[in-house]
Design an enzyme around this catalytic site. Structure first.
Site, PDB file in Angstrom:
ATOM      1  N   CYS A 134       0.836  -1.205   0.000  1.00  0.00           N
ATOM      2  CA  CYS A 134       0.000   0.000   0.000  1.00  0.00           C
ATOM      3  C   CYS A 134       0.869   1.253   0.000  1.00  0.00           C
ATOM      4  O   CYS A 134       1.340   1.698   1.053  1.00  0.00           O
ATOM      5  CB  CYS A 134      -0.933  -0.020   1.205  1.00  0.00           C
ATOM      6  SG  CYS A 134      -1.984   1.440   1.290  1.00  0.00           S
ATOM      7  N   CYS A 137      -0.537   4.129   2.078  1.00  0.00           N
ATOM      8  CA  CYS A 137      -0.376   3.979   3.542  1.00  0.00           C
ATOM      9  C   CYS A 137       1.087   4.176   3.960  1.00  0.00           C
ATOM     10  O   CYS A 137       1.358   4.798   4.975  1.00  0.00           O
ATOM     11  CB  CYS A 137      -0.809   2.594   4.011  1.00  0.00           C
ATOM     12  SG  CYS A 137      -2.221   1.907   3.165  1.00  0.00           S
ATOM     13  N   ASP A 138       2.031   3.619   3.197  1.00  0.00           N
ATOM     14  CA  ASP A 138       3.416   3.515   3.681  1.00  0.00           C
ATOM     15  C   ASP A 138       4.427   4.367   2.925  1.00  0.00           C
ATOM     16  O   ASP A 138       5.597   4.423   3.321  1.00  0.00           O
ATOM     17  CB  ASP A 138       3.882   2.041   3.601  1.00  0.00           C
ATOM     18  CG  ASP A 138       3.021   1.140   4.460  1.00  0.00           C
ATOM     19  OD1 ASP A 138       2.485   1.635   5.476  1.00  0.00           O
ATOM     20  OD2 ASP A 138       2.885  -0.051   4.135  1.00  0.00           O
TER      21      ASP A 138
END
Ligand code: NAP
Length: 306
Positions: A134, A137-138
């Site tokens: 992701c 997200c990261d």
């Protein structure tokens, strides 16, 4: 017998949330089951540019707007997984991960797909610390560093473009010399100076130093030559498989695990519908998922209300 719901919707991506809006507006008692983050794959998508009427929106924002919209019309949401769907004469039991059981007149499965995992030694161990599925997200963990994205589909290319806003360099590694992604996205990738494209190569091994991912060894598929790409992070986007394990015994899946439905989105089991990425189809997009959700809910309403 007292049946709790008119419709249980499995999954809260665009297909499930659209089904919830249409079912609630048809006065069906509706619950959405979500075992993970509400919004489905949208929440892992940086930007959507092809949803009609909305020129550009972040995946998270679109997911939140759809969530709010479905809630406005009265659909409930239950944070629990679906373990089994048991058809009975005129109703279904839905067995949840918590052990609870729901009864419902119809079921709409909109459980989507799960990303394929990188199949290399130590990949599982380093997921969340060097390997991520992701970028949204990261990505921020890799600010000003070099990263590798594996895959040539829409997911890989769109998330690579997002990563270029944060990182120093993105290496995209594809195993052939053609992309699956749509041409507009390929054009953007080709013209981005922060992206280096490496074709005809497969991931071969992780490089781990001091308990950290520091590189990826790739192998040229023609020559067998090995090259090490120094990188702090690896983002595999190598496709996805349908999340349909809980339907396995029902005879409604094709050989790849996708749901087979008719034009009303109904399976061979009356009252059991599929919608979104989980069904057999050619084009997996937000707009086709919402289309499926609307049709499935309309079919369920027609079955219940006559
Ligand atoms: P995908 O389109 O199936 O692409 C997977 C990519 O990974 C391909 O380049 C494939 O190579 C490669 N690959 C597969 N297995 C591999 C392996 N073991 N090692 C290395 N590479 C491997 O998957 P996706 O990008 O996740 O997209 C899934 C679906 O969602 C598609 O229908 C896509 O169009 C849709 N989607 C749409 C959007 C959008 O429209 N905005 C965004 C995201 C996803 P080969 O080509 O050689 O098989």
């Amino acid at each position: 017998m007292d049946i709790q719901y008119d419709v249980v919707i499995v999954g809260s991506g665009p297909a499930g949330l659209t089904a919830a809006i249409y079912a609630s507006r048809a006065n069906l008692k509706t619950v959405i089951l979500e075992a993970d983050t509400p919004g489905g794959k949208l929440t892992k998508t940086y930007e959507i540019e092809n949803y009609p009427g909305i020129a550009k929106i972040s995946g998270v924002d679109l997911a939140m707007q759809m969530m709010e919209h479905s809630g406005n019309w009265g659909a409930e949401i239950e944070y629990d997984g679906c373990e089994k769907v048991i058809p009975h004469e005129g109703y279904f039991e839905v067995v949840l991960t918590s052990g609870n059981v729901m009864t419902t007149k119809t079921v709409i499965v909109a459980s989507g797909t799960r990303e394929r995992l990188l199949d290399l030694p130590h990949a599982t161990e380093f997921t969340g610390r060097g390997i991520s599925y992701c970028a949204v997200c990261d990505g921020a963990f890799y600010k000003n560093k070099d990263v590798v994205v594996i895959g040539g589909g829409n997911s890989a290319l769109e998330e690579s473009l997002y990563l270029t806003q944060l990182v120093n360099r993105v290496y995209i590694v594809i195993r052939r010399d053609v992309f699956r992604a749509e041409p507009k996205v390929v054009e953007k990738v080709r013209s981005n100076p922060k992206i280096t494209l490496i074709t005809k190569s497969l991931p071969d091994a992780l490089v781990i130093e001091d308990n950290k991912v520091t590189g990826l060894v790739i192998k040229n598929v023609d020559s067998g030559e090995l090259t090490t790409l120094d990188c702090a992070g690896i983002f595999p986007y190598i496709g996805a498989d349908p999340a349909t394990g809980f339907l396995q015994d029902l005879g409604v899946l094709n050989k790849n695990g996708y749901m087979e439905v008719d034009r009303n989105m109904e399976t061979a089991i009356k009252g059991l519908y599929g919608a979104g990425d989980v069904v057999v189809k050619d084009l997996r997009q937000v707009v086709t998922a919402t289309n499926d959700g609307a049709i499935a809910a309309n079919s369920a309403a027609r079955k219940i209300n006559g």
